[in-house]
Design a protein around this motif. Structure first.
Motif, PDB file in Angstrom:
ATOM      1  N   GLU A   1       7.915   9.817  -3.599  1.00  0.00           N
ATOM      2  CA  GLU A   1       9.339   9.562  -3.803  1.00  0.00           C
ATOM      3  C   GLU A   1      10.154   9.877  -2.552  1.00  0.00           C
ATOM      4  OE1 GLU A   1      12.455   8.229  -6.371  1.00  0.00           O
ATOM      5  OE2 GLU A   1      10.274   8.216  -6.637  1.00  0.00           O
ATOM      6  N   ALA A   2       9.851  10.976  -1.902  1.00  0.00           N
ATOM      7  CA  ALA A   2      10.625  11.374  -0.733  1.00  0.00           C
ATOM      8  C   ALA A   2      10.441  10.402   0.426  1.00  0.00           C
ATOM      9  CB  ALA A   2      10.232  12.786  -0.305  1.00  0.00           C
ATOM     10  N   ALA A   3       9.245   9.850   0.560  1.00  0.00           N
ATOM     11  CA  ALA A   3       8.944   8.996   1.714  1.00  0.00           C
ATOM     12  C   ALA A   3       9.179   7.516   1.463  1.00  0.00           C
ATOM     13  CB  ALA A   3       7.496   9.213   2.146  1.00  0.00           C
ATOM     14  N   HIS A   4       9.083   7.079   0.206  1.00  0.00           N
ATOM     15  CA  HIS A   4       9.035   5.644  -0.048  1.00  0.00           C
ATOM     16  C   HIS A   4      10.086   5.109  -1.008  1.00  0.00           C
ATOM     17  CE1 HIS A   4       4.697   6.816   0.850  1.00  0.00           C
ATOM     18  NE2 HIS A   4       5.093   6.135   1.920  1.00  0.00           N
ATOM     19  N   ALA A   5      10.907   5.984  -1.574  1.00  0.00           N
ATOM     20  CA  ALA A   5      11.937   5.492  -2.492  1.00  0.00           C
ATOM     21  C   ALA A   5      12.969   4.652  -1.746  1.00  0.00           C
ATOM     22  CB  ALA A   5      12.632   6.663  -3.187  1.00  0.00           C
ATOM     23  N   TYR A   6      13.251   5.049  -0.497  1.00  0.00           N
ATOM     24  CA  TYR A   6      14.139   4.291   0.387  1.00  0.00           C
ATOM     25  C   TYR A   6      13.371   3.933   1.649  1.00  0.00           C
ATOM     26  CZ  TYR A   6      18.259   5.891  -2.274  1.00  0.00           C
ATOM     27  OH  TYR A   6      19.193   6.137  -3.248  1.00  0.00           O
ATOM     28  N   PHE A   7      13.839   2.922   2.354  1.00  0.00           N
ATOM     29  CA  PHE A   7      13.349   2.726   3.703  1.00  0.00           C
ATOM     30  C   PHE A   7      13.868   3.877   4.567  1.00  0.00           C
ATOM     31  CE2 PHE A   7      13.041  -2.159   3.275  1.00  0.00           C
ATOM     32  CZ  PHE A   7      11.694  -2.072   2.973  1.00  0.00           C
ATOM     33  N   PRO A   8      13.054   4.352   5.496  1.00  0.00           N
ATOM     34  CA  PRO A   8      13.522   5.426   6.380  1.00  0.00           C
ATOM     35  C   PRO A   8      14.468   4.883   7.448  1.00  0.00           C
ATOM     36  CG  PRO A   8      11.342   4.704   7.037  1.00  0.00           C
ATOM     37  CD  PRO A   8      11.668   3.942   5.779  1.00  0.00           C
ATOM     38  N   LEU A   9      15.176   5.786   8.112  1.00  0.00           N
ATOM     39  CA  LEU A   9      15.964   5.365   9.266  1.00  0.00           C
ATOM     40  C   LEU A   9      15.023   4.719  10.283  1.00  0.00           C
ATOM     41  CD1 LEU A   9      18.254   8.478   9.777  1.00  0.00           C
ATOM     42  CD2 LEU A   9      18.993   6.211   9.023  1.00  0.00           C
ATOM     43  N   PRO A  10      15.340   3.533  10.783  1.00  0.00           N
ATOM     44  CA  PRO A  10      14.437   2.861  11.724  1.00  0.00           C
ATOM     45  C   PRO A  10      14.258   3.664  13.011  1.00  0.00           C
ATOM     46  CG  PRO A  10      16.112   1.357  10.886  1.00  0.00           C
ATOM     47  CD  PRO A  10      16.523   2.731  10.472  1.00  0.00           C
TER      48      PRO A  10
ATOM     49  N   PRO B   1      10.053  -5.351  10.311  1.00  0.00           N
ATOM     50  CA  PRO B   1      11.038  -5.827   9.327  1.00  0.00           C
ATOM     51  C   PRO B   1      12.071  -4.774   8.940  1.00  0.00           C
ATOM     52  CG  PRO B   1       8.828  -6.531   8.709  1.00  0.00           C
ATOM     53  CD  PRO B   1       8.669  -5.546   9.824  1.00  0.00           C
ATOM     54  N   ILE B   2      11.673  -3.491   8.919  1.00  0.00           N
ATOM     55  CA  ILE B   2      12.624  -2.431   8.597  1.00  0.00           C
ATOM     56  C   ILE B   2      13.678  -2.330   9.696  1.00  0.00           C
ATOM     57  CG2 ILE B   2      12.872   0.076   8.356  1.00  0.00           C
ATOM     58  CD1 ILE B   2      10.224   0.115   6.871  1.00  0.00           C
ATOM     59  N   ASN B   3      13.238  -2.349  10.943  1.00  0.00           N
ATOM     60  CA  ASN B   3      14.174  -2.323  12.060  1.00  0.00           C
ATOM     61  C   ASN B   3      15.051  -3.562  12.084  1.00  0.00           C
ATOM     62  OD1 ASN B   3      13.660  -0.033  14.375  1.00  0.00           O
ATOM     63  ND2 ASN B   3      11.837  -0.351  13.131  1.00  0.00           N
ATOM     64  N   ASN B   4      14.458  -4.716  11.776  1.00  0.00           N
ATOM     65  CA  ASN B   4      15.227  -5.969  11.780  1.00  0.00           C
ATOM     66  C   ASN B   4      16.275  -5.995  10.674  1.00  0.00           C
ATOM     67  OD1 ASN B   4      13.793  -6.895  13.957  1.00  0.00           O
ATOM     68  ND2 ASN B   4      12.454  -8.249  12.782  1.00  0.00           N
ATOM     69  N   LYS B   5      15.927  -5.462   9.506  1.00  0.00           N
ATOM     70  CA  LYS B   5      16.895  -5.446   8.406  1.00  0.00           C
ATOM     71  C   LYS B   5      18.089  -4.577   8.773  1.00  0.00           C
ATOM     72  CE  LYS B   5      17.492  -4.557   3.471  1.00  0.00           C
ATOM     73  NZ  LYS B   5      16.861  -4.495   2.142  1.00  0.00           N
ATOM     74  N   TRP B   6      17.833  -3.427   9.323  1.00  0.00           N
ATOM     75  CA  TRP B   6      18.896  -2.530   9.755  1.00  0.00           C
ATOM     76  C   TRP B   6      19.791  -3.225  10.783  1.00  0.00           C
ATOM     77  CZ3 TRP B   6      20.209   2.628   8.650  1.00  0.00           C
ATOM     78  CH2 TRP B   6      20.992   3.300   9.585  1.00  0.00           C
ATOM     79  N   ALA B   7      19.172  -3.810  11.801  1.00  0.00           N
ATOM     80  CA  ALA B   7      19.927  -4.441  12.885  1.00  0.00           C
ATOM     81  C   ALA B   7      20.724  -5.645  12.391  1.00  0.00           C
ATOM     82  CB  ALA B   7      18.979  -4.861  14.010  1.00  0.00           C
ATOM     83  N   ALA B   8      20.128  -6.442  11.513  1.00  0.00           N
ATOM     84  CA  ALA B   8      20.810  -7.642  11.019  1.00  0.00           C
ATOM     85  C   ALA B   8      22.042  -7.279  10.205  1.00  0.00           C
ATOM     86  CB  ALA B   8      19.843  -8.487  10.181  1.00  0.00           C
TER      87      ALA B   8
ATOM     88  N   LEU C   1       0.815  -1.217   0.000  1.00  0.00           N
ATOM     89  CA  LEU C   1       0.000   0.000   0.000  1.00  0.00           C
ATOM     90  C   LEU C   1       0.849   1.267   0.000  1.00  0.00           C
ATOM     91  CD1 LEU C   1      -2.682  -1.085   2.636  1.00  0.00           C
ATOM     92  CD2 LEU C   1      -2.863  -1.185   0.146  1.00  0.00           C
ATOM     93  N   GLN C   2       2.167   1.128   0.164  1.00  0.00           N
ATOM     94  CA  GLN C   2       3.093   2.261   0.210  1.00  0.00           C
ATOM     95  C   GLN C   2       2.753   3.211   1.359  1.00  0.00           C
ATOM     96  OE1 GLN C   2       5.751   2.182  -1.917  1.00  0.00           O
ATOM     97  NE2 GLN C   2       4.893   0.286  -2.740  1.00  0.00           N
ATOM     98  N   ILE C   3       2.513   2.613   2.533  1.00  0.00           N
ATOM     99  CA  ILE C   3       2.236   3.422   3.724  1.00  0.00           C
ATOM    100  C   ILE C   3       3.127   2.998   4.886  1.00  0.00           C
ATOM    101  CG2 ILE C   3      -0.164   3.956   3.084  1.00  0.00           C
ATOM    102  CD1 ILE C   3      -1.050   1.708   5.001  1.00  0.00           C
ATOM    103  N   PHE C   4       4.215   2.298   4.604  1.00  0.00           N
ATOM    104  CA  PHE C   4       5.092   1.831   5.673  1.00  0.00           C
ATOM    105  C   PHE C   4       5.771   3.024   6.357  1.00  0.00           C
ATOM    106  CE2 PHE C   4       7.456   1.578   1.643  1.00  0.00           C
ATOM    107  CZ  PHE C   4       8.548   2.380   1.908  1.00  0.00           C
ATOM    108  N   THR C   5       6.118   2.817   7.632  1.00  0.00           N
ATOM    109  CA  THR C   5       6.803   3.844   8.412  1.00  0.00           C
ATOM    110  C   THR C   5       8.072   3.260   9.019  1.00  0.00           C
ATOM    111  OG1 THR C   5       5.758   3.315  10.533  1.00  0.00           O
ATOM    112  CG2 THR C   5       4.533   4.770   9.035  1.00  0.00           C
ATOM    113  N   ASN C   6       8.824   4.096   9.719  1.00  0.00           N
ATOM    114  CA  ASN C   6      10.073   3.624  10.314  1.00  0.00           C
ATOM    115  C   ASN C   6       9.853   2.781  11.561  1.00  0.00           C
ATOM    116  OD1 ASN C   6       9.365   5.552  12.214  1.00  0.00           O
ATOM    117  ND2 ASN C   6      11.275   6.703  12.085  1.00  0.00           N
ATOM    118  N   ALA C   7       8.605   2.569  11.932  1.00  0.00           N
ATOM    119  CA  ALA C   7       8.311   1.720  13.091  1.00  0.00           C
ATOM    120  C   ALA C   7       8.084   0.259  12.708  1.00  0.00           C
ATOM    121  CB  ALA C   7       7.078   2.251  13.828  1.00  0.00           C
ATOM    122  N   GLU C   8       8.061  -0.042  11.408  1.00  0.00           N
ATOM    123  CA  GLU C   8       7.804  -1.411  10.977  1.00  0.00           C
ATOM    124  C   GLU C   8       8.913  -2.343  11.473  1.00  0.00           C
ATOM    125  OE1 GLU C   8       5.029  -2.015   9.587  1.00  0.00           O
ATOM    126  OE2 GLU C   8       4.430  -0.040   8.841  1.00  0.00           O
TER     127      GLU C   8
END
Length: 596
Positions: free
Chosen positions: A571-580, A101-108, A92-99
């Motif tokens: 583009e500004a919000a969803h082109a990259y994952f945000p900082l977790p 999997p985003i935090n897990n990818k960064w940490a891993a 849906l392109q509504i993900f946030t930095n609280a997700e």
């Protein structure tokens, strides 16, 4: 016995008092019985142990977040119970930095970097002390592998998060303050990981043999450098790297594309970078135990059609349609089979590339989960018209859970980079450099391997007697074919996760792509298959996708895809994952250097 113990305690106390009277700073002495970074790293054996830990971190599926990365592109309808229900924030392109999997990818990724740094620093300290040539050679290879793995994970983070602006760790934290690093510019990050990869090119072997097969290589490092420049659209810089990967390392396209997707032919001649898994060990660990050497992420249960009602990634309708229409070369004998009913020779229903990549209900030529016909094995119903074969054990078992009852485990290796993809990326460079004929050669090598109709005018190219589509390609038409047919049909749902998103982003077409796909309309036809157990005919309702015009009365209004993505993508919000948010909340130095 008690008198003896008391005597020892008195002696020990006397020693302590003596030490205390002679040396007031005795509390700073290191306990030789405690293992620390000061006394663990002594020789090549310790370096090998440390490197094993780096490879273990490298094998974590959280490094790639493949399901989520796939869902945020044009390739997947994503998850849910059945179409059209969908609440997936990535789709849906509504993900946030609280997700999570985003935090897990960064940490891993940073966990792997942390382990690699330990080995790098230890190797740099130990190597000057070594005197035996074999030990020096081994230690240098360990250092090169650790630097490759650090470079790869920064490469992964760079292309996934925050426009490439990241904290850089090149040491091992000793105290709490050392864990906090500020953001560095994207250019600084890129130069940092490119230095690691260049070092790996110069110091890693082109291949490994025996028990070392599967370790990272110089060819993989060159491939990643080439991809770094490709992803910046620096085609003339990337092309020589891809050319060397194709010509200098002995890689070969496997005759069967299916050799790249199952436990069959793992670590084969086409593989450039691959994560090895196995189910024959540590099967006593629980479902997600980090010590397991099998894949424990449950990828196979989210890709398969036999896992139940939850699906982590379902191929998008346009992609299913392209797989169904992948044209075969009628001159290639591999595309013919003997009809089970008539006994006559006939053309396959679908291309080999299609049959090895996805499961379609009416694929009567390729078994699925040990059933004679694909449609017998899975519940192709209510617009669930296709499931991935990639990442699953469809060729080994009648159900994924049978392999490890009650657990989510798989021995299918994850191929992160393979030669087929490098041929296509090299072709893209050639197109952009105006070398259309040579680009066609590279693409047709990949197509011919799967028995597909070749591109270009009849009677031309490297294989003039094979079927061609008889199209005179321009740079624009060939570029469009590569973007929306060749790349997705050859490489969909593969790799280190972010490739398709990077491509759509660097081409500048992502929102436009969602809008285009949102305008398409479909309906699904029924299919009848005979149940192999009961012998009764079973109808798979709405199991064959068909595209129609928007005004066609057959169009299913509840089956439109990418409607929300077309509206929500920014583009500004969803082109990259945000900082977790985990990093933002715990790192007080993150914004110390304001990076524009």
């Amino acid at each position: 016995m008690k008198k003896y113990m008391y005597a020892k305690l008195l002696i020990a106390l006397a020693i302590i008092l003596t030490v205390t009277s002679c040396q007031k700073d005795w509390l700073t002495e290191t306990n030789p019985n405690l293992i620390s970074t000061d006394n663990f790293w002594r020789d090549t054996k310790d370096l090998q142990t440390g490197l094993t830990a780096v490879y273990k971190a490298f094998s974590s599926s959280q490094n790639h977040a493949l399901i989520q990365e796939l869902a945020r592109t044009d390739l997947a309808w994503a998850n849910g119970f059945q179409r059209p229900s969908n609440t997936n924030p990535y789709y849906l392109q509504i993900f946030t930095n609280a997700e999570t999997p985003i935090n897990n990818k960064w940490a891993a990724n940073y966990t792997t970097i942390f382990r690699a740094n330990q080995v790098i620093l230890a190797a740099e300290k130990i190597i000057p002390t070594l005197t035996v040539a074999a030990d020096i050679e081994l230690a240098n290879k360990i250092l090169a592998q650790a630097r490759f793995l650090r470079g790869f994970h920064y490469f992964n983070l760079y292309h996934s998060f925050n426009e490439g602006k990241l904290p850089i760790f090149e040491d091992v934290p000793v105290n709490e303050a050392d864990f906090y690093k500020p953001l560095q510019t994207a250019e600084t990050v890129k130069n940092f990981f490119l230095a690691d990869l260049q070092y790996a090119v110069k110091n890693l072997p082109p291949t490994w043999t025996g028990k070392d097969k599967g370790r990272v290589t110089a060819g993989a490092a060159e491939a990643l450098i080439g991809q770094t420049y490709l992803y910046e659209n620096k085609f003339d810089v990337a092309a020589p790297y891809f050319k060397r990967v194709i010509e200098n390392y002995g890689y070969k396209l496997m005759p069967n594309i299916g050799s790249n997707f199952t436990t069959m032919d793992e670590l084969n001649d086409e593989s450039i970078l691959e994560i090895s898994y196995a189910t024959g060990y540590t099967d006593n660990y629980n479902n997600y135990d980090w010590r397991d050497v099998a894949s424990t992420a449950g990828l196979q249960l989210q890709f398969t059609g036999v896992s139940g009602t939850y699906f982590g990634a379902v191929a998008a309708n346009w992609l299913i349609k392209e797989y169904r229409n992948d044209p075969m070369d009628t001159q290639d004998e591999r595309n013919y089979t003997i009809d089970k009913t008539t006994g006559n020779k006939r053309l396959r229903k679908f291309s080999q590339r299609t049959s090895w990549s996805v499961a379609l209900v009416d694929d009567i030529d390729m078994p699925y989960y040990l059933r004679a016909e694909t449609g017998q094995a899975a519940n192709f119903n209510v617009n669930m018209t296709c499931f991935w074969r990639k990442h699953t054990n469809w060729d080994l078992t009648r159900g994924e859970n049978i392999l490890s009852p009650g657990k989510v485990r798989s021995g299918v290796n994850e191929r992160l980079i393979r030669l087929g993809g490098i041929h296509l990326q090299y072709a893209e460079c050639l197109i952009e450099m105006g070398q259309i004929d040579e680009a066609l050669v590279q693409i047709n090598k990949v197509r011919r391997r799967s028995g597909l109709q070749l591109l270009g005018l009849v009677g031309t190219g490297e294989f003039p007697t094979n079927d061609h589509d008889n199209v005179s390609y321009t740079a624009e038409t060939l570029k469009k074919h590569l973007r929306y047919k060749e790349y997705p049909l050859e490489l969909s749902a593969e790799g280190y996760g972010c490739e398709r998103n990077v491509d759509l982003r660097r081409w500048g077409v992502k929102k436009q792509r969602f809008q285009e796909l949102a305008a398409r309309r479909y309906y699904a036809q029924h299919f009848v298959v005979k149940d192999e157990i009961t012998g009764n005919n079973v109808t798979r309702w709405q199991s064959i996708v068909t595209e129609v015009t928007p005004t066609d009365p057959l169009a299913n209004p509840a089956w439109n895809e990418f409607q929300e993505a077309a509206k929500n993508y920014n583009e500004a919000a969803h082109a990259y994952f945000p900082l977790p948010n985990g990093e933002i909340l715990t790192n007080p130095r993150l914004y110390e250097n304001i990076v524009n």
